[in-house]
Structure formats: C-alpha cells, structure tokens
Design a protein around this motif. Structure first.
Motif, PDB file in Angstrom:
ATOM      1  N   ILE A  15       0.838  -1.205   0.000  1.00 28.71           N
ATOM      2  CA  ILE A  15       0.000   0.000   0.000  1.00 28.71           C
ATOM      3  C   ILE A  15       0.875   1.258   0.000  1.00 28.71           C
ATOM      4  CG2 ILE A  15      -1.640   1.358   1.363  1.00 28.71           C
ATOM      5  CD1 ILE A  15      -2.880  -1.298   2.272  1.00 28.71           C
ATOM      6  N   ILE A  16       1.904   1.243   0.840  1.00 29.41           N
ATOM      7  CA  ILE A  16       2.791   2.413   0.951  1.00 29.41           C
ATOM      8  C   ILE A  16       3.554   2.643  -0.354  1.00 29.41           C
ATOM      9  CG2 ILE A  16       4.825   3.361   2.103  1.00 29.41           C
ATOM     10  CD1 ILE A  16       3.886   1.851   4.640  1.00 29.41           C
ATOM     11  N   LEU A  17       4.203   1.583  -0.854  1.00 28.51           N
ATOM     12  CA  LEU A  17       5.036   1.724  -2.057  1.00 28.51           C
ATOM     13  C   LEU A  17       4.194   1.995  -3.300  1.00 28.51           C
ATOM     14  CD1 LEU A  17       7.648  -1.122  -1.430  1.00 28.51           C
ATOM     15  CD2 LEU A  17       7.968   1.335  -1.150  1.00 28.51           C
ATOM     16  N   ALA A  18       3.025   1.339  -3.403  1.00 34.02           N
ATOM     17  CA  ALA A  18       2.157   1.570  -4.562  1.00 34.02           C
ATOM     18  C   ALA A  18       1.651   3.007  -4.578  1.00 34.02           C
ATOM     19  CB  ALA A  18       0.978   0.596  -4.539  1.00 34.02           C
ATOM     20  N   THR A  19       1.334   3.545  -3.409  1.00 29.60           N
ATOM     21  CA  THR A  19       0.859   4.928  -3.326  1.00 29.60           C
ATOM     22  C   THR A  19       1.951   5.897  -3.765  1.00 29.60           C
ATOM     23  OG1 THR A  19      -0.636   4.351  -1.499  1.00 29.60           O
ATOM     24  CG2 THR A  19      -0.102   6.681  -1.805  1.00 29.60           C
ATOM     25  N   ILE A  20       3.178   5.651  -3.286  1.00 28.41           N
ATOM     26  CA  ILE A  20       4.305   6.489  -3.694  1.00 28.41           C
ATOM     27  C   ILE A  20       4.521   6.401  -5.201  1.00 28.41           C
ATOM     28  CG2 ILE A  20       6.818   6.786  -3.522  1.00 28.41           C
ATOM     29  CD1 ILE A  20       6.600   5.775  -0.623  1.00 28.41           C
ATOM     30  N   GLY A  21       4.502   5.170  -5.719  1.00 23.91           N
ATOM     31  CA  GLY A  21       4.717   4.977  -7.140  1.00 23.91           C
ATOM     32  C   GLY A  21       3.638   5.623  -7.996  1.00 23.91           C
ATOM     33  N   LEU A  22       2.389   5.534  -7.541  1.00 23.67           N
ATOM     34  CA  LEU A  22       1.288   6.142  -8.292  1.00 23.67           C
ATOM     35  C   LEU A  22       1.425   7.656  -8.349  1.00 23.67           C
ATOM     36  CD1 LEU A  22      -1.761   4.018  -7.067  1.00 23.67           C
ATOM     37  CD2 LEU A  22      -0.916   4.212  -9.411  1.00 23.67           C
ATOM     38  N   LEU A  23       1.800   8.266  -7.230  1.00 26.29           N
ATOM     39  CA  LEU A  23       1.987   9.719  -7.206  1.00 26.29           C
ATOM     40  C   LEU A  23       3.081  10.139  -8.186  1.00 26.29           C
ATOM     41  CD1 LEU A  23       1.714  10.386  -3.361  1.00 26.29           C
ATOM     42  CD2 LEU A  23       0.056  11.029  -5.129  1.00 26.29           C
ATOM     43  N   ILE A  24       4.170   9.376  -8.200  1.00 24.96           N
ATOM     44  CA  ILE A  24       5.270   9.681  -9.123  1.00 24.96           C
ATOM     45  C   ILE A  24       4.814   9.493 -10.573  1.00 24.96           C
ATOM     46  CG2 ILE A  24       7.558   8.942  -9.908  1.00 24.96           C
ATOM     47  CD1 ILE A  24       8.180   8.201  -6.991  1.00 24.96           C
ATOM     48  N   SER A  25       3.998   8.443 -10.814  1.00 22.99           N
ATOM     49  CA  SER A  25       3.591   8.125 -12.189  1.00 22.99           C
ATOM     50  C   SER A  25       2.746   9.221 -12.820  1.00 22.99           C
ATOM     51  CB  SER A  25       2.817   6.803 -12.205  1.00 22.99           C
ATOM     52  OG  SER A  25       1.514   6.952 -11.670  1.00 22.99           O
ATOM     53  N   PHE A  26       2.058  10.004 -12.012  1.00 20.55           N
ATOM     54  CA  PHE A  26       1.218  11.074 -12.546  1.00 20.55           C
ATOM     55  C   PHE A  26       2.018  12.337 -12.877  1.00 20.55           C
ATOM     56  CE2 PHE A  26      -2.157   8.594 -10.411  1.00 20.55           C
ATOM     57  CZ  PHE A  26      -3.035   8.471 -11.481  1.00 20.55           C
ATOM     58  N   HIS A  36       7.930  -0.331 -11.279  1.00 14.87           N
ATOM     59  CA  HIS A  36       8.574  -1.643 -11.392  1.00 14.87           C
ATOM     60  C   HIS A  36       9.710  -1.773 -10.373  1.00 14.87           C
ATOM     61  CE1 HIS A  36       9.888  -5.331 -13.440  1.00 14.87           C
ATOM     62  NE2 HIS A  36      11.113  -4.916 -13.179  1.00 14.87           N
ATOM     63  N   ASN A  37      10.519  -0.729 -10.241  1.00 13.04           N
ATOM     64  CA  ASN A  37      11.621  -0.768  -9.276  1.00 13.04           C
ATOM     65  C   ASN A  37      11.113  -0.835  -7.833  1.00 13.04           C
ATOM     66  OD1 ASN A  37      13.553  -0.679 -11.310  1.00 13.04           O
ATOM     67  ND2 ASN A  37      13.650   1.557 -11.308  1.00 13.04           N
ATOM     68  N   LEU A  38       9.993  -0.182  -7.573  1.00 17.82           N
ATOM     69  CA  LEU A  38       9.384  -0.285  -6.248  1.00 17.82           C
ATOM     70  C   LEU A  38       8.853  -1.699  -6.022  1.00 17.82           C
ATOM     71  CD1 LEU A  38       7.501   3.132  -5.984  1.00 17.82           C
ATOM     72  CD2 LEU A  38       9.516   2.403  -4.693  1.00 17.82           C
ATOM     73  N   GLY A  39       8.425  -2.361  -7.104  1.00 16.36           N
ATOM     74  CA  GLY A  39       8.022  -3.760  -7.007  1.00 16.36           C
ATOM     75  C   GLY A  39       9.182  -4.644  -6.594  1.00 16.36           C
ATOM     76  N   ARG A  40      10.367  -4.328  -7.104  1.00 19.48           N
ATOM     77  CA  ARG A  40      11.569  -5.069  -6.707  1.00 19.48           C
ATOM     78  C   ARG A  40      11.885  -4.852  -5.227  1.00 19.48           C
ATOM     79  NH1 ARG A  40      14.696  -3.760 -11.753  1.00 19.48           N
ATOM     80  NH2 ARG A  40      14.553  -5.618 -13.052  1.00 19.48           N
ATOM     81  N   LEU A  41      11.751  -3.597  -4.777  1.00 16.37           N
ATOM     82  CA  LEU A  41      11.991  -3.294  -3.370  1.00 16.37           C
ATOM     83  C   LEU A  41      10.997  -4.041  -2.493  1.00 16.37           C
ATOM     84  CD1 LEU A  41      13.292  -1.707  -1.067  1.00 16.37           C
ATOM     85  CD2 LEU A  41      11.780   0.221  -1.620  1.00 16.37           C
ATOM     86  N   TRP A  42       9.728  -4.040  -2.894  1.00 15.63           N
ATOM     87  CA  TRP A  42       8.697  -4.769  -2.158  1.00 15.63           C
ATOM     88  C   TRP A  42       9.043  -6.253  -2.081  1.00 15.63           C
ATOM     89  CZ3 TRP A  42       5.244  -8.438  -4.369  1.00 15.63           C
ATOM     90  CH2 TRP A  42       4.221  -8.859  -3.517  1.00 15.63           C
ATOM     91  N   SER A  43       9.567  -6.807  -3.166  1.00 20.65           N
ATOM     92  CA  SER A  43       9.918  -8.223  -3.206  1.00 20.65           C
ATOM     93  C   SER A  43      11.042  -8.548  -2.233  1.00 20.65           C
ATOM     94  CB  SER A  43      10.319  -8.620  -4.631  1.00 20.65           C
ATOM     95  OG  SER A  43       9.252  -8.383  -5.527  1.00 20.65           O
ATOM     96  N   LEU A 104      -6.744   0.119  -5.966  1.00 19.80           N
ATOM     97  CA  LEU A 104      -5.320   0.403  -5.771  1.00 19.80           C
ATOM     98  C   LEU A 104      -4.440  -0.580  -6.544  1.00 19.80           C
ATOM     99  CD1 LEU A 104      -3.171   2.167  -4.404  1.00 19.80           C
ATOM    100  CD2 LEU A 104      -3.112   0.525  -2.532  1.00 19.80           C
ATOM    101  N   PHE A 105      -4.637  -1.877  -6.325  1.00 13.17           N
ATOM    102  CA  PHE A 105      -3.848  -2.897  -7.018  1.00 13.17           C
ATOM    103  C   PHE A 105      -4.007  -2.768  -8.530  1.00 13.17           C
ATOM    104  CE2 PHE A 105      -3.406  -7.377  -8.543  1.00 13.17           C
ATOM    105  CZ  PHE A 105      -2.068  -7.542  -8.212  1.00 13.17           C
ATOM    106  N   GLY A 106      -5.250  -2.644  -8.973  1.00 13.24           N
ATOM    107  CA  GLY A 106      -5.524  -2.524 -10.404  1.00 13.24           C
ATOM    108  C   GLY A 106      -4.972  -1.247 -11.000  1.00 13.24           C
ATOM    109  N   LEU A 107      -5.126  -0.145 -10.267  1.00 14.29           N
ATOM    110  CA  LEU A 107      -4.610   1.137 -10.755  1.00 14.29           C
ATOM    111  C   LEU A 107      -3.092   1.116 -10.836  1.00 14.29           C
ATOM    112  CD1 LEU A 107      -5.087   4.059 -11.611  1.00 14.29           C
ATOM    113  CD2 LEU A 107      -5.107   4.699  -9.181  1.00 14.29           C
ATOM    114  N   ALA A 108      -2.451   0.519  -9.837  1.00 14.37           N
ATOM    115  CA  ALA A 108      -0.989   0.435  -9.837  1.00 14.37           C
ATOM    116  C   ALA A 108      -0.505  -0.391 -11.027  1.00 14.37           C
ATOM    117  CB  ALA A 108      -0.499  -0.181  -8.529  1.00 14.37           C
ATOM    118  N   MET A 109      -1.202  -1.498 -11.321  1.00 20.48           N
ATOM    119  CA  MET A 109      -0.820  -2.322 -12.466  1.00 20.48           C
ATOM    120  C   MET A 109      -0.992  -1.553 -13.774  1.00 20.48           C
ATOM    121  SD  MET A 109      -1.958  -6.258 -11.772  1.00 20.48           S
ATOM    122  CE  MET A 109      -3.715  -5.908 -11.905  1.00 20.48           C
TER     123      MET A 109
END
Length: 233
Positions: A15-26, A36-43, A104-109
């Motif tokens: 939730i935290i990383l996806a929110t950060i990534g979404l804000l950056i993506s806009f 994608h890189n935040l996905g690696r960090l999450w992993s 959230l999950f769908g929007l992040a994808m």
C-alpha cells in the motif's frame, strides 16, 4: 510468527510503495519504470519478512537490446516477488483483465504498464491479444505463465496456447524460467507463509521464428514446456 507477519508486512508495504509509485507516475514519464523498481523493493522486503532465500541461475541467458517473453511455471503467489528479483531488466506481467478492477492494485498495475489479457474468448480476447503483441513489438518484455493458474501441488500443469501465442505472433524470443520452492513457502489456497529457499533457473532463449506452419503453435508449446520441465527437474 513468519506465517502471520509476512502477509501483514506484504500488504502494508505494498500500500505504501504503490501509493508512492502512483503519485510519481502522474508527474513523471518514468512512472512505469519507477513502479517496477518499487516492485523489486517490495519483493526484497517480502523475502526478508518470510525469512526466505532466493538462488538465481542463468541470468546471462537473457538477451539485451530486444524485447523477450519470459515463460515461467507457476507454483505460488510467491512466484511474483521471485521473478521481480530474478529478472534484472525492466519487464511487465501479462495478467487477466479482471485483476485491473481491484482497488489500488488494479490502478498500480495499469500505471506500471501491465498487459491485460481477456480470457473469455471471442472478439474481445482477440483484441487483447493483438494489443499485447503490439506492446511487445514496441519494446516491452513481458512475463507469462503458460499454465494459466497456480499448480495445486507444485507439479507442472498442461500449458495453454494463448500465453505463448503472443511470443509467436510478436516474433520475439521466449526465455524459459523454472521456479522451485515457492510452493512450499506459500501453497495455492493458503495464506500461511513458511520460510524456505527458492531456486529460479533461467534457460537459453528459444527462437520463435523457427516455428512455422500449421503446427507451429503446438510445437512451440511442446518445446517450451519441455524446457521448463527440465529447468525444474
């Protein structure tokens, strides 16, 4: 404690990383790569929380400078973080379109550039397949799970042709991947995570342009499945 803590850590950090990534993506054109890189960090966080290790072999087989289709067996939801850590280049997962409806999950994808596939058949399925082919031809490497679902016992299931058809129609190499150990960490139908070790073996690329004629699709499926079976044997 690992069994309880890992899902909590996974959901919270996602939730935290996806929110950060979404804000950056806009606000940045590099938003998909950042997600994608935040996905690696999450992993990495997931593996640490699960007290699990990953051993990756064969990264030198991954072609550079050209898009590829990574075809992997599917033992567990834990395959996702394993592939994030095993594949050192930018790629996108090919996923069924229904997952894009999850909040959230769908929007992040979507913002990350995941590739939706319609599996209901008919014109919509054909349209989604063509869109996936265009994405790959434009330079996007993707990951597909030819089994179409997670294996209930960790054994390799029969392959569906649609997942590999995108590679055949795109004319790009298929890089086979064999994953072992994720089924023991998180079996299908369970939320209880167990510590373990994951082995990801990356095989040599398969040239899809060599498969021609009426039986090309079936022969490609046979060859890819045989290679993945070898990698996990």
């Amino acid at each position: 404690m690992v069994g309880i803590i890992t899902p909590i850590v996974g959901i919270t950090t996602y939730i935290i990383l996806a929110t950060i990534g979404l804000l950056i993506s806009f606000f940045s054109s590099k938003g998909p790569d950042v997600l994608h890189n935040l996905g690696r960090l999450w992993s990495k966080i997931i593996f640490k929380a699960a007290r699990s290790k990953i051993d990756v072999r064969g990264q030198e087989h991954i072609p550079h400078g050209t898009p590829v289709v990574f075809a992997s067996n599917h033992q567990s939801q834990f395959d996702i973080p394993a592939l994030y850590l095993a594949i050192p280049i930018q790629f996108r997962f090919v996923v069924k379109k229904e997952l894009f409806k999850i909040p959230l999950f769908g929007l992040a994808m979507k913002r990350a550039g995941y590739v939706p596939i319609d599996r209901t058949g008919g014109k919509k399925a054909v349209k989604s397949l063509r869109a996936a082919v265009r994405r790959i031809k434009s330079g996007t490497s993707v990951v597909v799970f030819p089994e179409g679902t997670r294996s209930p016992d960790g054994k390799l299931l029969p392959f569906k042709t649609g997942a590999l058809l995108v590679a055949l129609k795109s004319g790009v190499p298929i890089v086979p991947i064999g994953i072992k150990g994720t089924h023991k960490i998180l079996p299908k139908g369970s939320l209880w995570v167990r510590p373990g070790e994951v082995q990801v073996s990356i095989g040599r690329p398969i040239d899809t342009t060599l498969f021609q004629g009426r039986d090309a699709k079936d022969e490609l499926v046979r060859v890819v499945r045989q290679e993945i079976a070898r990698l996990i044997d």
